[in-house]
Design a protein around this motif. Structure first.
Motif, mmCIF file in Angstrom:
data_model
loop_
_atom_site.group_PDB
_atom_site.id
_atom_site.type_symbol
_atom_site.label_atom_id
_atom_site.label_comp_id
_atom_site.label_asym_id
_atom_site.label_seq_id
_atom_site.Cartn_x
_atom_site.Cartn_y
_atom_site.Cartn_z
ATOM 1 N N LYS A 65 1.289 7.844 16.889
ATOM 2 C CA LYS A 65 0.263 6.901 16.350
ATOM 3 C C LYS A 65 0.284 5.569 17.314
ATOM 4 N N PRO A 66 -0.796 5.029 17.286
ATOM 5 C CA PRO A 66 -0.690 3.784 18.074
ATOM 6 C C PRO A 66 0.104 2.772 17.727
ATOM 7 N N TRP A 67 0.650 2.738 16.260
ATOM 8 C CA TRP A 67 1.414 1.603 15.938
ATOM 9 C C TRP A 67 2.925 1.923 15.981
ATOM 10 N N GLN B 122 5.695 -0.801 17.334
ATOM 11 C CA GLN B 122 5.804 -2.045 16.510
ATOM 12 C C GLN B 122 6.279 -1.784 15.175
ATOM 13 N N ARG B 123 5.942 -0.569 14.604
ATOM 14 C CA ARG B 123 6.280 -0.064 13.411
ATOM 15 C C ARG B 123 7.912 0.139 13.342
ATOM 16 N N GLU C 244 0.672 -6.009 6.673
ATOM 17 C CA GLU C 244 0.250 -5.420 8.101
ATOM 18 C C GLU C 244 -1.259 -5.652 7.898
ATOM 19 N N PRO D 172 -3.513 -3.767 14.091
ATOM 20 C CA PRO D 172 -4.664 -2.782 14.361
ATOM 21 C C PRO D 172 -4.594 -1.509 13.545
ATOM 22 N N TRP D 173 -3.203 -1.109 13.032
ATOM 23 C CA TRP D 173 -3.121 0.007 12.585
ATOM 24 C C TRP D 173 -3.242 0.037 11.089
ATOM 25 N N GLN E 249 -5.117 2.905 9.173
ATOM 26 C CA GLN E 249 -4.896 4.253 9.234
ATOM 27 C C GLN E 249 -3.627 4.452 8.523
#
Lengths: 217, 217
Positions: free
Chosen positions: A125-127, A130-131, B122, B126-127, B130
């Motif tokens: 996932k793109p996050w 950071q997550r 959050e 950007p996420w 989703q």
């Protein structure tokens, strides 16, 4: 009466002792109760026979005569209430040990478990990065406080209890793919004290034997 | 002996009954035990006096004579063990009610609470969209199973118990900024049955009065 628990036929952790049947096995070993294990495939876990005793389709469960229980925390508490060795006799100390059981499962485990899930399910996932950092900060926030409270004591509140048993299983999950626990020498030593208990070792060997048999069978 | 609990001086939910003192207030009202409340600022929650009884710097706590407890689940269980009305007399039914307490806090609450946190912390990431959908799928996964189990029963396992009390508080959190609970008519009705109990209403009014007083004082 025979005690029967359920466990993964093929544990996703490959026998590292992170599946939640480990807690129940350890508790039963601490109090010296023999038990049988019914192994379940992922398919069987979602079928009506299992859902009748575990509404969420998970492991472990605990059956003894007419009683069927689910939720590892509830099962460990049930064992601890019926056999000596996991809860103090003094009523106040007993209530505090139970508070540590809930703290392990409801305050410390959620970010620790989320981190494990995130590493498996959100890696693409793109996050993701950071997550993961966010979850690790949440974990450190909990461990800072836990480390302060433990100090240089052996266990969280006097003698070893079901609260320590659950907390150690939560901390050990951090050792898989993370160095966070190493940042807290007293918590690392605490988890190692748990792993060094003969009952832990017997429980660990028993769950590993299931995975080894499934892999070589 | 006087029972004293702690709560937020100014609850982040603005008196909507989502803070975890609500569970303890509700349990005390169900069993007819009067209690005092010590209100804490966010600063006071992180100070040594509070950390001595709540190692993670949270609310609620429970004090009665020499006993100091933390973790809302442990406090509700302590109250339920000492007063009639929250656990069945039959030993097996009692163990199953406790299993539902753990299920509420350890299986259903984590994704529900994560969703609340995600919506606050959050929102600018950007996420965000989703991740919110991902969490809502996790919640539906749990609620599908919970709804199947409840069926058309009033409560999860016979009479109202501490397991229902905790499960209802978890489900009510979903009503804030989400329509997910509406997708499950039997779970919506179940949560409404909880809210309709006189003890729930007294507890709700008591926590709302704290917020109202702080806002107009």
């Amino acid at each position: 009466m025979t005690i029967t628990i359920t466990a993964f036929e093929r544990s996703p952790d490959r026998g590292e002792g992170l599946a939640r049947d480990m807690r129940v096995r350890w508790a039963l070993e601490e109090v010296g109760q023999p038990y049988d294990v019914r192994l379940l495939s992922f398919k069987a876990m979602k079928e009506p026979a299992h859902l009748a005793i575990q509404p969420f389709g998970q492991i472990p469960t605990y059956e003894e005569g007419d009683l069927a229980l689910f939720e590892s925390g509830a099962i460990v508490l049930h064992i601890a209430e019926r056999h000596a060795g996991l809860l103090p006799d003094d009523a106040n100390a007993r209530a505090r040990a139970i508070a540590w059981m809930f703290a392990a499962l409801n305050t410390v485990e959620p970010p620790v478990f989320d981190r494990s899930l995130c590493k498996i399910l959100e890696r693409d996932k793109p996050w993701y990065e950071q997550r993961l950092r966010y979850l690790e900060d949440s974990i450190r926030n909990r461990l800072d406080k836990l480390s302060d409270r433990l100090g240089d004591a052996d266990w969280l509140d006097g003698a070893f209890s079901a609260g320590d048993l659950l907390m150690v299983t939560v901390l050990l999950r951090l050792k898989k793919g993370s160095d966070i626990l190493d940042e807290y020498p007293n918590l690392s030593a605490y988890a190692a004290r748990g792993e060094a208990r003969p009952a832990y070792k017997r429980a660990f060997e028993a769950q590993l034997a299931v995975f080894t048999a499934a892999s070589t069978g």
